[in-house]
Design a protein around this motif. Sequence first.
Motif, PDB file in Angstrom:
ATOM      1  N   LYS A  36      15.005   1.098   9.733  1.00 25.05           N
ATOM      2  CA  LYS A  36      15.642   0.581   8.652  1.00 25.05           C
ATOM      3  C   LYS A  36      15.553   1.310   7.456  1.00 25.05           C
ATOM      4  N   TYR A  37      14.682   2.190   7.101  1.00 23.98           N
ATOM      5  CA  TYR A  37      14.376   2.877   6.017  1.00 23.98           C
ATOM      6  C   TYR A  37      14.657   4.468   6.456  1.00 23.98           C
ATOM      7  N   LYS A  38      15.136   5.288   5.668  1.00 23.25           N
ATOM      8  CA  LYS A  38      14.969   6.710   5.846  1.00 23.25           C
ATOM      9  C   LYS A  38      13.405   7.139   5.692  1.00 23.25           C
ATOM     10  N   PHE A  39      12.839   6.937   4.372  1.00 25.36           N
ATOM     11  CA  PHE A  39      11.446   7.343   4.087  1.00 25.36           C
ATOM     12  C   PHE A  39      10.659   5.906   4.127  1.00 25.36           C
ATOM     13  N   ARG A  40       9.428   6.231   5.348  1.00 26.55           N
ATOM     14  CA  ARG A  40       8.612   5.252   4.995  1.00 26.55           C
ATOM     15  C   ARG A  40       7.105   5.759   4.886  1.00 26.55           C
ATOM     16  N   LEU A  41       6.806   5.494   3.672  1.00 21.95           N
ATOM     17  CA  LEU A  41       5.841   6.183   2.882  1.00 21.95           C
ATOM     18  C   LEU A  41       4.527   5.415   3.000  1.00 21.95           C
ATOM     19  N   LEU A  42       3.210   6.115   2.957  1.00 18.60           N
ATOM     20  CA  LEU A  42       2.051   5.719   2.576  1.00 18.60           C
ATOM     21  C   LEU A  42       1.896   6.524   1.271  1.00 18.60           C
ATOM     22  N   ASN A  43       1.377   5.877   0.136  1.00 17.41           N
ATOM     23  CA  ASN A  43       0.829   6.278  -1.081  1.00 17.41           C
ATOM     24  C   ASN A  43      -0.644   6.275  -1.139  1.00 17.41           C
ATOM     25  N   HIS A  44      -1.208   7.391  -0.987  1.00 20.72           N
ATOM     26  CA  HIS A  44      -2.763   7.606  -1.464  1.00 20.72           C
ATOM     27  C   HIS A  44      -3.021   7.763  -2.942  1.00 20.72           C
ATOM     28  N   TRP A  45      -3.610   6.663  -3.456  1.00 21.93           N
ATOM     29  CA  TRP A  45      -4.169   6.815  -4.891  1.00 21.93           C
ATOM     30  C   TRP A  45      -5.417   7.618  -5.019  1.00 21.93           C
ATOM     31  N   MET A  65      13.648   2.008  -4.179  1.00 14.84           N
ATOM     32  CA  MET A  65      12.878   1.963  -3.175  1.00 14.84           C
ATOM     33  C   MET A  65      11.663   0.823  -3.424  1.00 14.84           C
ATOM     34  N   ILE A  66      11.057   0.059  -2.567  1.00 18.41           N
ATOM     35  CA  ILE A  66      10.175  -0.989  -2.817  1.00 18.41           C
ATOM     36  C   ILE A  66       8.950  -0.453  -2.611  1.00 18.41           C
ATOM     37  N   GLU A  67       7.882  -0.686  -3.385  1.00 16.71           N
ATOM     38  CA  GLU A  67       6.554  -0.207  -3.305  1.00 16.71           C
ATOM     39  C   GLU A  67       5.776  -1.571  -2.922  1.00 16.71           C
ATOM     40  N   PHE A  68       5.113  -1.704  -1.921  1.00 14.84           N
ATOM     41  CA  PHE A  68       3.874  -2.587  -1.640  1.00 14.84           C
ATOM     42  C   PHE A  68       2.725  -1.935  -1.778  1.00 14.84           C
ATOM     43  N   GLN A  69       1.765  -2.722  -1.955  1.00 15.06           N
ATOM     44  CA  GLN A  69       0.179  -2.529  -1.975  1.00 15.06           C
ATOM     45  C   GLN A  69      -0.107  -2.998  -0.801  1.00 15.06           C
ATOM     46  N   ILE A  70      -0.697  -2.110   0.085  1.00 17.92           N
ATOM     47  CA  ILE A  70      -1.406  -2.310   1.343  1.00 17.92           C
ATOM     48  C   ILE A  70      -3.009  -2.616   0.936  1.00 17.92           C
ATOM     49  N   THR A  71      -3.397  -1.711   0.104  1.00 16.01           N
ATOM     50  CA  THR A  71      -4.738  -1.856  -0.512  1.00 16.01           C
ATOM     51  C   THR A  71      -4.915  -3.291  -1.369  1.00 16.01           C
ATOM     52  N   GLN A  72      -6.055  -3.973  -1.255  1.00 16.87           N
ATOM     53  CA  GLN A  72      -5.961  -5.317  -1.735  1.00 16.87           C
ATOM     54  C   GLN A  72      -6.506  -5.590  -3.232  1.00 16.87           C
ATOM     55  N   GLU A  73      -5.763  -4.763  -4.204  1.00 16.63           N
ATOM     56  CA  GLU A  73      -6.259  -4.779  -5.370  1.00 16.63           C
ATOM     57  C   GLU A  73      -6.555  -5.956  -6.091  1.00 16.63           C
ATOM     58  N   HIS A  94      23.743   3.666  -0.368  1.00 18.28           N
ATOM     59  CA  HIS A  94      23.010   5.047  -0.679  1.00 18.28           C
ATOM     60  C   HIS A  94      22.723   5.997   0.380  1.00 18.28           C
ATOM     61  N   GLN A  95      22.820   7.182  -0.028  1.00 20.72           N
ATOM     62  CA  GLN A  95      22.255   8.106   1.072  1.00 20.72           C
ATOM     63  C   GLN A  95      20.825   8.032   1.424  1.00 20.72           C
ATOM     64  N   TYR A  96      19.971   7.756   0.489  1.00 24.91           N
ATOM     65  CA  TYR A  96      18.610   7.646   0.774  1.00 24.91           C
ATOM     66  C   TYR A  96      18.126   6.347   0.527  1.00 24.91           C
ATOM     67  N   SER A  97      16.886   5.986   1.173  1.00 26.22           N
ATOM     68  CA  SER A  97      16.359   4.685   1.226  1.00 26.22           C
ATOM     69  C   SER A  97      14.923   5.014   1.526  1.00 26.22           C
ATOM     70  N   ALA A  98      14.119   4.097   0.880  1.00 27.45           N
ATOM     71  CA  ALA A  98      12.679   4.432   1.018  1.00 27.45           C
ATOM     72  C   ALA A  98      11.987   3.119   0.974  1.00 27.45           C
ATOM     73  N   ILE A  99      10.973   2.902   1.507  1.00 33.16           N
ATOM     74  CA  ILE A  99       9.880   2.084   1.313  1.00 33.16           C
ATOM     75  C   ILE A  99       8.637   2.629   1.420  1.00 33.16           C
ATOM     76  N   ALA A 100       7.526   2.073   0.293  1.00 29.61           N
ATOM     77  CA  ALA A 100       6.043   2.692   0.320  1.00 29.61           C
ATOM     78  C   ALA A 100       5.207   1.474   0.161  1.00 29.61           C
ATOM     79  N   ASN A 110       6.858   8.149   8.108  1.00 28.41           N
ATOM     80  CA  ASN A 110       6.878   9.649   8.332  1.00 28.41           C
ATOM     81  C   ASN A 110       6.956  10.439   6.870  1.00 28.41           C
ATOM     82  N   GLY A 111       6.004   9.814   6.022  1.00 31.15           N
ATOM     83  CA  GLY A 111       5.977  10.473   4.853  1.00 31.15           C
ATOM     84  C   GLY A 111       4.442   9.883   4.284  1.00 31.15           C
TER      85      GLY A 111
END
Lengths: 715, 715
Positions: free
Chosen positions: B164-173, B399-407, B450-456, B217-218
């Motif tokens: 459903k999203y073009k970019f499906r990302l993990l953000n490492h802090w 793009m929507i940013e969720f937090q997987i780590t449970q801050e 939109h051309q780009y879609s992303a979720i992180a 994928n990112g």
Amino acid sequence: MYVRKYILLLGLMVISVKVSAESGEALWMRYLKLPSDLQSLYIPYAQVYFEEGSSTIEVAKQELAQAFVGLTGVDIKFQKKPFKCSLLIGKNVNQFWNIPDIEKNLKKCANEGFVIRSVKRNGVRRIIVTANTDAGILYGTFALIRLMQTGCPLDSLNIIERPKYKFRLLNHWDNLDGTVERGYAGRSIWWNRKETLDALKHQYLTYARANASIGINGTVLNNVNANPKVLDQEYIEKFARFADLLRPYNIKVFMSINFSSPVIIGGLPSSDPLREDVQQWWNQKVKEIYEAIPDFGGFLVKANSEGQPGPQDYGRSHADGANMLARALEPYGGIVMWRAFVYSPSGDDRAKQAYDEFVPLDGQFRDNVIIQVKNGPIDFQPREPFSPLFGAMEKTPLMIEFQITQEYLGFSDHLVYLAPLQKECLDSDTYVKNEGSTVAIVTNGTLFKHQYSAIAGVANIGRDINWTGHHFAQANWYAFGRLAWNHNLKPEDIAREWIKMTFTHDSVFVESVLDIMMRSREAVVNYMTPMGLHHLMGWDHHYGPAPWTDIEGARPDWLPRYYHNASEEGIGFNRSKSGSNAVSQYAEPLCSMFNNPKTCPQNLLLWFHHLPWDYRLSSGLTLWQELCYHYYRGVDEVKLMQKKWDRLRGRIDDERFEHVQHKLKVQVREAKWWRDACVLYFQTFSKMPIPYELERPEHDLDELMNLKFDMKNHN
Amino acid sequence: MYVRKYILLLGLMVISVKVSAESGEALWMRYLKLPSDLQSLYIPYAQVYFEEGSSTIEVAKQELAQAFVGLTGVDIKFQKKPFKCSLLIGKNVNQFWNIPDIEKNLKKCANEGFVIRSVKRNGVRRIIVTANTDAGILYGTFALIRLMQTGCPLDSLNIIERPKYKFRLLNHWDNLDGTVERGYAGRSIWWNRKETLDALKHQYLTYARANASIGINGTVLNNVNANPKVLDQEYIEKFARFADLLRPYNIKVFMSINFSSPVIIGGLPSSDPLREDVQQWWNQKVKEIYEAIPDFGGFLVKANSEGQPGPQDYGRSHADGANMLARALEPYGGIVMWRAFVYSPSGDDRAKQAYDEFVPLDGQFRDNVIIQVKNGPIDFQPREPFSPLFGAMEKTPLMIEFQITQEYLGFSDHLVYLAPLQKECLDSDTYVKNEGSTVAIVTNGTLFKHQYSAIAGVANIGRDINWTGHHFAQANWYAFGRLAWNHNLKPEDIAREWIKMTFTHDSVFVESVLDIMMRSREAVVNYMTPMGLHHLMGWDHHYGPAPWTDIEGARPDWLPRYYHNASEEGIGFNRSKSGSNAVSQYAEPLCSMFNNPKTCPQNLLLWFHHLPWDYRLSSGLTLWQELCYHYYRGVDEVKLMQKKWDRLRGRIDDERFEHVQHKLKVQVREAKWWRDACVLYFQTFSKMPIPYELERPEHDLDELMNLKFDMKNHN
């Protein structure tokens, strides 16, 4: 102080109630104004004829005056002439009316009893309080006050009372340095005080009034682990001064003595009771005491017990030792209370040893010796069977010793109403003569017709403003006295009296708190030592759980595992015929009943039996499951007590309300501590799961085993 | 290792089960042997034709081989010729059968989708896995493996998927010194490691396989609070090496950059985005990066947020800053993800600020800029409404940013399954175009084309052997990936897949654990921040409760009272039209619904309203009572989770069982800590009793307020 009464759930009303802040210092003698309907019942009795007499009569009269005005708002008018009075009190007041059955009843009252009688003549209501002695008048007056405090109508009284025991004693385990062994309400009220006696007089008189109000007539002022110095002239004089203060309240003082005193303070080469110089020394010492205290009660002796010296140090028997002291006291009417709390680490099952050592001595003690026996065969546990000594020494008076201070029941942190424990013991049938040979009948002198009978409670009193640390611990002082006076009273009735006198007549409060109190003893059994388990407490403090304790060099019989014997095979102490055979110390049918796990009461099962974890109980559950349920039930009960208390806010003063509220919070926490510690520790052996419908433990075993107990927080 | 399966209550059976000890290292790719009935379903497909190709094809083939032998015990036979094979995988395999609807379906699969089709011809069953790209083959292969792992029959498959999203990302802090901001599973897997890359290869490849298996994928390898050094050649080289490892798994690397890098590492006098030297510097830097990493994904930027530098430092807008970077990346196909997480202490209601700042910029961003917006308007709370930015910028991809780590959800100590939280947000209807304009449709590019879609998702990964600290935190990594691939999946279905793959097919275990997971998010909301409360956590750690915090000099919008506003009058944040008017940032009918406390959803009530303690809710209860019930329900739910887990002993390996068991015990304890802290603290304002049928708090407020939080215990 105004307390906002909180809005109830779906709250419909907001009420403001005025409630005074209270410290608990006044105990159950607060004498605050009663509800007006009750006042009007009592005000007609304000015209009083109080027969003049001794200082005892005087204190009774003062007490009545104080109580009456407090409860009703109306001052008593003391009249010189009886005929216009509505209340007549005195040994001879019946002469004015000559009511025949009062004379008859007086004969049943013996020395300390009394008669209270409502009389209606020529349309005039009167109350007569009379007795054979000043002490009887004192107790009769306090009884009348209690009737008013608890809101009883006075127009048809016909009361005849006499105490069931001759000596009704408090034992203070107070050391001369001011510390109190197993005391959790501050330091000693008696010893090592900086204040002058005058400054302390109010405190001592409150103590005396409180005891007189419940019939306590003797007090041992120092610890059974006695400092020999107590026999120095300095301390004899102090005892004498306390005796002077207490005398008007019909309270005799007693003293704990150290058996080695002739050596330690007398300078003799020996304390051998058969040596004449030792006997002479004691005779002389007793003479000195009676010169200072003509009505001195006698000695309490812990000898050859837990390291205390005694006659066995010289190859003599307990009888030899006790009799020597008894001979010295006899000319003055004093008695010896000789403790049977003996056990040795090298010997047989500790629970059997007192019996084995004392029963053979039956018949050898002089008449003024009483053997003081703890209620159970081990040591003041939340539940024990009665001591098998009760009923086993026909020729010797045995007195029962209860512990009012909660050494093994949560100190002054846990709300535990002890009357049900004491009543359970007193009502236990020993079967030694026939059915109905209860511990009470054995110890009160009825069954074997002894001249002396006695009952003692180890006091929970200290310098705390509320006397006992926990406000509800006052109830245990109160109830002990009431049961000592009349062991036929019901714990719930005693509690109801106490609640009304100590807190309020508000029936919601009374019934809720009654329910809390009546649940409390079984709760503590369940969360500490259910099903006959015992002595799982930390060996050095007796407070928290420590079933795992393993101290190198410690006496095995001071360690919990001596008692629980948990292993992968099972748990419990085998005292059946296949084990230590302690069951044989009980008369039939008890012996057989205890011996068989199928007939042994479940609440003593692990006291008498070692059983496998998967042993199937009549409930259909395994031993392990049942044990878990008991521990959890204990916690649930305390939570329920806490909830019940919490909704009483506003019905009494905030000060005591919050004090108790805080203690209950601590108790819930510690009940969980107990539950988790025991369940998790025993689970290391049972290897079975905690039944799944139960909440999971809150703590980890490791964490609990590493908790350090700080006595400072518990004194 | 043998585990004794404990006897159930009234236990009827004793069974011994062999279960392997497991560390959790293998995540959901354990590939242990399936139950034999399932093995026999899959063994017929051991004859495989796997079309040769790129390294991506090679890793897919290896994965299949490893999975197949693990799950079935039978080695795959890879065949050179397709015709005798039962399983055919490759971009061109349909040529052998020419099934027309496979060709048709492939058109729907776009770049990363795939088709899986069961075919029966001449009595022979075959499965075809095909796609338009190597990436599609990779994902199709993992999908097939998952079907086997979860026990699905393979004989009538007809699957067409595309993400459903073009970019499906993990953000490492992850910081370059090896620490992880808000990381609770040990230090960074990427930075400051002592081991050689070879030694770490297994770990990185497990990471890559895990992400490929769920369609990630990112990955952004460094913290959004970016160290400028990341642009040094040394770090670009490190990024390149990670990119090389991840490339076969279709994972692109991204980098967080510091906006002041031109000054700090470039030595320029300014980082003003409109200066040519600055633009040149960035162009050059991007060129360097692409020389090292030809498929580099792009930059993630936190600018003018919480002290980070940004274009506003030079009087420029977010668009000016983002567009400068976008221009540099555009020639290479890279993107800029520009975070909208901005708020200032001096300003208006924090919840409104991102909207106020970014909406006016709509239309000013270049095509390869995506604005990254946290799911809620504050900061990853247990529950927030969706951010009003979603749907409010028609011309800009968000793009929507969720937090997987449970801050804010108990770190890795609390079991909280986050898919319901994420799903709740993705399914929220913004109403910006019409009914059904969900956050998912807004952000996946469908609604505004939109051309780009992303979720992180902010990763919860660290060096802990089990990757995420809590075994169940793995599920949040897994579920995020699955939802990013297809937000229409149901959280319970994702959980069921994960449980089967990660633990066992045992249906008792699967259904019990599913129930635990599905309860967990609402539980944490209830025991931490029910009814729309938020940010009650300790301001410096975000772990335990600290609604009372008052730190001199601290930013007010970092302190809990900014959010709860508790006073004697009431509690909550007035964001209605009479307050901050944050409701106006939502489209109708949401705005009106949120604005009226009668129509505002109860679970967001105190987010939007400040209400008196006695405010009456539809339940008939007051706000205070309802709040208490929520807090208590939270604790009860965790206790229930704990009980459910506890009875699963023996159904999985003891190692993970006990690890989770211990964590649940901690969670119960801390849920009570939360409950008591919040209820007792708010009670100081409400002055109302906790409803009496509820258990009393375990702790005292004083005690809780004095607890010191030790971060060391939580990393």
